[in-house]
Design an enzyme around this catalytic site. Structure first.
Site, mmCIF file in Angstrom:
data_model
loop_
_atom_site.group_PDB
_atom_site.id
_atom_site.type_symbol
_atom_site.label_atom_id
_atom_site.label_comp_id
_atom_site.label_asym_id
_atom_site.label_seq_id
_atom_site.Cartn_x
_atom_site.Cartn_y
_atom_site.Cartn_z
ATOM 1 N N ILE A 197 -10.832 5.089 3.766
ATOM 2 C CA ILE A 197 -11.861 4.439 2.963
ATOM 3 C C ILE A 197 -11.541 4.677 1.491
ATOM 4 C CG2 ILE A 197 -14.319 4.440 2.339
ATOM 5 C CD1 ILE A 197 -13.805 3.268 5.109
ATOM 6 N N HIS A 198 -11.437 3.586 0.723
ATOM 7 C CA HIS A 198 -11.151 3.777 -0.697
ATOM 8 C C HIS A 198 -11.749 2.700 -1.604
ATOM 9 C CE1 HIS A 198 -8.171 0.658 0.141
ATOM 10 N NE2 HIS A 198 -8.086 0.468 -1.160
ATOM 11 N N ARG A 199 -12.199 1.568 -1.058
ATOM 12 C CA ARG A 199 -12.654 0.477 -1.921
ATOM 13 C C ARG A 199 -13.964 0.852 -2.618
ATOM 14 N NH1 ARG A 199 -9.955 -4.266 -1.682
ATOM 15 N NH2 ARG A 199 -8.362 -4.394 -0.059
ATOM 16 N N ARG A 230 -10.089 8.572 -5.303
ATOM 17 C CA ARG A 230 -11.445 8.114 -5.602
ATOM 18 C C ARG A 230 -12.438 8.655 -4.572
ATOM 19 N NH1 ARG A 230 -10.764 2.830 -5.256
ATOM 20 N NH2 ARG A 230 -10.819 2.351 -7.479
#
Length: 369
Positions: A197-199, A230
């Site tokens: 998960i990064h968006r 992030r």
């Protein structure tokens, strides 16, 4: 010829590596430095390295402006015959704008993807790049149709497939090495989930990130969770460490290790575009945690899509664990929608043909993943 190849992130490096290998000394690889942490830069050796670290203290617009200026100087100094960019990153858009500013012909690899979601920064990037490009290399017929619908001239479009197919088949370790990787990580084939998960729509929103971590933490099998910088930062900022620590947290993984985990996972939970593509090559079920998706070809056969807060992750994990043999048997017989493993040679041939060079490139050998 001299082709300036702009790269700034690991997915770009992975997909551009087979093309630059065929270009050989014709390629001038310019790394913007957008992603710079260990495990995230890929295996593409740059000729020029800029300094555009993905610093959260500066705005995306600031970073874009700095990159356009730096690339403008590079192109003016080296006078390439063309600029090649891939995908929809800030680096790719900067390369496209700098090419336009220096009147250098532009080639866009992975052209024509559309989510039709204007809240996504990447959607604006890819549309702008496509309309600036002299040559749009579309990975699928659907991507070509998207370009035609926007009145991009047919002679500017070439359907090439996606270079991810040959990148995966080249980088996937041999069976014995795959077994060693899993053993070193204490994982049993078919008995773990890989999640990434990064968006911003997930990682930058505390409610969404908490919902994702909570559902993953409830998995009855281990969940391997490589941390994007992030995501790592926001887990701390939002006070979600207790949830996150119930997962198998890792640093960003080397690409061969990532592919090994994809191949042997029960299933994949991700907001990554690249992992969606890799799932279709390695025949794994996938749940896409996003409100929109520019790769509907993946959803049509290999997976489904959910948003973080509707308990879709919990339901999907239960389905995978209950029906794994049936799901795996069905996926094993499906072909990837992203081509036959010759996209790199098609891209290079299209590039040379477009710019009047009559050399011929041998096709890339196709190897089963």
């Amino acid at each position: 010829m001299r082709i300036a190849v702009v790269v700034g992130t690991r997915p770009e490096a992975i997909k551009l590596a087979p093309v630059t290998e065929l270009l050989g000394r014709d390629a001038l690889v310019v790394h913007t430095g957008q992603h710079y942490s260990a495990g995230m830069s890929g295996q593409l050796a740059p000729d020029i390295v800029l300094d555009a670290h993905d610093d959260r203290d500066i705005s995306r617009g600031h970073q874009l402006g700095d990159l356009v200026t730096a690339l403008d100087h590079v192109f003016a100094r080296h006078d390439p015959d063309a600029v090649l960019v891939q995908g929809d990153t800030t680096s790719a858009l900067a390369g496209a704008l700098a090419a336009n500013a220096t009147t250098t012909p532009l080639v866009h690899l992975e052209a024509g993807l559309r989510s039709f979601d204007r809240a996504m920064p990447e959607e604006h990037h890819r549309v702008l790049i496509d309309h600036l490009a002299d040559l749009c290399c579309a990975p699928t017929a659907l991507a070509r149709d998207n370009l035609l619908a926007e009145r991009i001239a047919p002679e500017r479009i070439e359907v090439t497939g996606n270079t991810i197919v040959e990148a995966v088949t080249t980088a996937l370790p041999a069976a014995r090495e795959q077994a060693r990787i899993l053993d070193d990580l204490g994982l049993t084939p078919g008995n773990f989930v890989l999640a990434t998960i990064h968006r911003p729509e997930n990682a930058d929103h505390p409610v969404n990130l908490a919902a994702i971590l909570r559902q993953l933490a409830g998995s009855p099998v281990p969940v391997v969770f490589p941390l994007h910088p992030r995501t790592r930062q926001n887990i701390r900022t939002f006070g979600l460490a207790d949830l996150a620590n119930r997962l198998r947290l890792t640093e960003p993984l080397d690409y061969p290790v990532t592919l090994t985990l994809i191949r042997h996972a029960t299933g994949l939970v991700t907001d990554s575009g690249g992992i969606q593509e890799e799932a279709t090559i390695l025949k794994r079920p996938i749940l896409i945690v996003r409100r929109s998706n520019e790769r509907p070809e993946v959803e049509q056969a290999f997976g489904s899509r959910t948003v973080p807060t509707d308990e879709g992750i919990t339901r999907t994990l239960a389905t995978w664990l209950h029906d794994a043999p049936t799901i795996n048997a069905r996926l094993a017989n499906l072909a990837t929608p992203f081509g036959d493993g010759t996209a790199s040679s098609r891209v290079v041939q299209a590039l040379y043909s477009w710019f009047g060079d009559d050399r011929q490139q041998p096709p890339v050998e196709v190897r089963e993943a």
